[in-house]
Design a protein around this motif. Structure first.
Motif, PDB file in Angstrom:
ATOM      1  N   UNK A   1       0.849  -1.197   0.000  1.00 36.33           N
ATOM      2  CA  UNK A   1       0.000   0.000   0.000  1.00 36.33           C
ATOM      3  C   UNK A   1       0.885   1.248   0.000  1.00 36.33           C
ATOM      4  N   UNK A   2       1.209   1.754  -1.205  1.00 36.90           N
ATOM      5  CA  UNK A   2       2.108   2.916  -1.293  1.00 36.90           C
ATOM      6  C   UNK A   2       1.483   4.236  -0.835  1.00 36.90           C
ATOM      7  N   UNK A   3       0.248   4.209  -0.353  1.00 38.64           N
ATOM      8  CA  UNK A   3      -0.400   5.461   0.046  1.00 38.64           C
ATOM      9  C   UNK A   3      -0.314   5.743   1.544  1.00 38.64           C
ATOM     10  N   UNK A   4       0.319   4.860   2.311  1.00 41.95           N
ATOM     11  CA  UNK A   4       0.387   5.056   3.768  1.00 41.95           C
ATOM     12  C   UNK A   4       1.655   5.836   4.122  1.00 41.95           C
ATOM     13  N   UNK A   5       1.474   7.085   4.466  1.00 43.43           N
ATOM     14  CA  UNK A   5       2.606   7.975   4.725  1.00 43.43           C
ATOM     15  C   UNK A   5       3.473   7.485   5.889  1.00 43.43           C
ATOM     16  N   UNK A   6       2.867   6.852   6.902  1.00 42.84           N
ATOM     17  CA  UNK A   6       3.629   6.394   8.061  1.00 42.84           C
ATOM     18  C   UNK A   6       4.741   5.431   7.664  1.00 42.84           C
ATOM     19  N   UNK A   7       4.501   4.639   6.618  1.00 44.89           N
ATOM     20  CA  UNK A   7       5.536   3.700   6.159  1.00 44.89           C
ATOM     21  C   UNK A   7       6.763   4.464   5.662  1.00 44.89           C
ATOM     22  N   UNK A   8       6.542   5.543   4.919  1.00 44.49           N
ATOM     23  CA  UNK A   8       7.653   6.350   4.409  1.00 44.49           C
ATOM     24  C   UNK A   8       8.382   7.056   5.544  1.00 44.49           C
ATOM     25  N   UNK A   9       7.619   7.590   6.489  1.00 42.07           N
ATOM     26  CA  UNK A   9       8.239   8.298   7.613  1.00 42.07           C
ATOM     27  C   UNK A   9       9.100   7.350   8.444  1.00 42.07           C
TER      28      UNK A   9
END
Length: 180
Positions: A83-91
């Protein structure tokens, strides 16, 4: 926090197959630094749904907190894949790269988050910290200015911005004689 933790535990007992409830419980346990219980709940979530991005993000955070940085990167990258839309993963991935002293990878990851959401100040704040770590004070200041525009009433951002502006000024003054 204990009230929320108890309420979530009761909810998890009533709904033991709900990955949403178990993920919430684990996140609360992580906040309370009860990493062993959180990890146990998250492993159970993985048994129910091995591709649940929220579970992977929380496990990645635990891995980072425990110093298992390679495992954290792998789990967070997998979460982004699902799910590339979950910002928490990037942070979380950016923070993990910073912990690994891979500042350029961290900055790239924060920029992906910025490109994805744009209106959330968190990736700008974390990118600023990564730029500051690499002594790129100009870009650190720029990122905090963007964060301040997105969240004008956040005094924490304003304080960080004032600090980086001063640091940038001092750095520019120190470099000025070298340029002649």
């Amino acid at each position: 926090p204990h009230g929320a933790l108890n309420a979530l535990q009761n909810l998890a007992n009533a709904h033991p197959e709900s990955t949403m409830v178990l993920n919430q419980l684990a996140d609360c346990q992580i906040e309370a630094m009860d990493l062993e219980k959180a990890e146990k709940n998250l492993q159970y979530c993985l048994a129910i749904d091995e591709n649940n991005p929220q579970t992977l993000i929380s496990l990645g955070k635990i891995d980072r907190l425990k110093g298992n940085l390679d495992q954290a990167v792998a789990r967070l990258a997998k979460a982004i894949k699902f799910d590339p839309s979950i910002i928490e993963a990037y942070l979380e991935l950016g923070q993990t790269y910073q912990d690994r002293r891979e500042v350029n990878n961290a900055i790239d990851t924060y920029h992906k988050a910025i490109d994805m959401v744009g209106k959330d100040p968190r990736p700008y704040i974390q990118a600023s910290a990564a730029y500051k770590e690499s002594r790129d004070y100009r870009n650190a200041e720029y990122m905090l200015r963007q964060a301040a525009q997105l969240s004008p009433s956040d005094q924490s951002i304003r304080r960080q911005l004032a600090s980086i502006v001063a640091l940038n000024l001092v750095n520019n003054l120190q470099e000025a004689p070298k340029r002649k």
